[in-house]
Design a protein around this motif. Structure first.
Motif, mmCIF file in Angstrom:
data_model
loop_
_atom_site.group_PDB
_atom_site.id
_atom_site.type_symbol
_atom_site.label_atom_id
_atom_site.label_comp_id
_atom_site.label_asym_id
_atom_site.label_seq_id
_atom_site.Cartn_x
_atom_site.Cartn_y
_atom_site.Cartn_z
ATOM 1 N N THR A 156 7.475 -2.649 -9.548
ATOM 2 C CA THR A 156 7.716 -3.947 -8.928
ATOM 3 C C THR A 156 6.911 -4.052 -7.634
ATOM 4 N N ILE A 157 6.840 -5.250 -7.106
ATOM 5 C CA ILE A 157 6.163 -5.459 -5.828
ATOM 6 C C ILE A 157 6.834 -4.636 -4.731
ATOM 7 N N LYS A 158 8.133 -4.527 -4.797
ATOM 8 C CA LYS A 158 8.881 -3.773 -3.782
ATOM 9 C C LYS A 158 8.490 -2.302 -3.796
ATOM 10 N N THR A 159 8.432 -1.692 -4.982
ATOM 11 C CA THR A 159 8.092 -0.269 -5.043
ATOM 12 C C THR A 159 6.636 -0.036 -4.642
ATOM 13 N N TYR A 160 5.738 -0.998 -4.973
ATOM 14 C CA TYR A 160 4.350 -0.856 -4.513
ATOM 15 C C TYR A 160 4.286 -0.931 -2.993
ATOM 16 N N PHE A 161 5.058 -1.833 -2.412
ATOM 17 C CA PHE A 161 5.077 -1.962 -0.946
ATOM 18 C C PHE A 161 5.562 -0.669 -0.295
ATOM 19 N N LEU A 162 6.539 -0.013 -0.909
ATOM 20 C CA LEU A 162 7.038 1.249 -0.375
ATOM 21 C C LEU A 162 5.958 2.333 -0.423
ATOM 22 N N VAL A 163 5.186 2.360 -1.514
ATOM 23 C CA VAL A 163 4.087 3.322 -1.622
ATOM 24 C C VAL A 163 3.037 3.035 -0.557
ATOM 25 N N TRP A 164 2.730 1.769 -0.371
ATOM 26 C CA TRP A 164 1.725 1.382 0.628
ATOM 27 C C TRP A 164 2.170 1.754 2.045
ATOM 28 N N VAL A 165 3.432 1.499 2.358
ATOM 29 C CA VAL A 165 3.955 1.834 3.684
ATOM 30 C C VAL A 165 3.916 3.344 3.912
ATOM 31 N N ALA A 166 4.252 4.113 2.876
ATOM 32 C CA ALA A 166 4.256 5.571 3.006
ATOM 33 C C ALA A 166 2.871 6.112 3.335
ATOM 34 N N GLY A 167 1.840 5.452 2.860
ATOM 35 C CA GLY A 167 0.478 5.922 3.101
ATOM 36 C C GLY A 167 -0.247 5.208 4.220
#
Length: 208
Positions: A156-167
């Motif tokens: 989902t967009i939410k899980t992609y955003f979490l990956v992006w924030v982590a990196g």
């Protein structure tokens, strides 16, 4: 049956980079001098990434060179140098299913240099420095797509955003490294590559 996204994303990256390399080779019509130049620049970029990537993490003085290569020599040369850089350097840093995606990203860095040249022929090192800085984040965002599709569920967009924030912190290091390298070394590198481009373009007429 659940979709094997790890396999799908790897295959997408593999076939995409293979197709683009084939198109670049067909359209490029490289001369022996250009092939030699591509080999030298690829070696420099791969060596710089392999050496600094181990000790300095994301502060690699190589992405700016790929950008300037595309700016000076065009999209085909820029893409080849960019795509081959992670392929070769990963023999030292670690090959994996992420390699085709890295090849795509680095290849697009070279292409973006050619696009910048086409849109703004008089652009100088300041503009190239800004583009290199932005690529620090764009590269991370693009590679996050691979990581997200392989390791995260649900997609989902939410899980992609979490990956992006982590990196984001690592992307910032890369962007700052690109900025510093291009700001310090870019002007002289641009002059050197322009000089060799003129030398390659010289044609000698046979005696009549």
């Amino acid at each position: 049956m659940k979709a094997n996204w790890s396999l799908y994303t790897t295959l997408i990256g593999f076939f995409s980079v293979g197709l683009l390399i084939w198109v670049a080779e067909k359209r490029g019509g490289f001369t022996p001098r250009q092939v030699s130049l591509i080999a030298v620049l690829t070696t420099l970029c791969a060596a710089g990434r392999a050496v600094t990537g181990t000790g300095l993490l994301f502060l690699q003085p190589t992405m700016f060179l790929v950008e300037i290569t595309g700016f000076v020599y065009g999209a085909c040369v820029g893409f080849f140098v960019g795509a081959m850089t992670p392929l070769i350097s990963n023999f030292f840093m670690g090959q994996g299913p992420w390699t085709p995606w890295q090849m795509l990203c680095w290849g697009m860095v070279g292409v973006s240099g050619a696009v910048l040249k086409a849109l703004f022929p008089t652009a100088g090192n300041k503009t190239l420095t800004v583009i290199c800085f932005l690529w620090g984040y764009l590269y991370g965002a693009f590679m996050d797509i691979w990581q997200w599709s392989v390791f995260m569920r649900p997609l989902t967009i939410k899980t992609y955003f979490l990956v992006w924030v982590a990196g984001f912190s690592f992307d910032s290091l890369r962007a700052i490294g690109n900025l510093l390298c291009c700001a310090i070394l870019g002007h002289q590198t641009l002059k050197i590559l322009e000089y060799f481009r003129k030398k390659i373009d010289v044609q000698y007429l046979e005696e009549l």
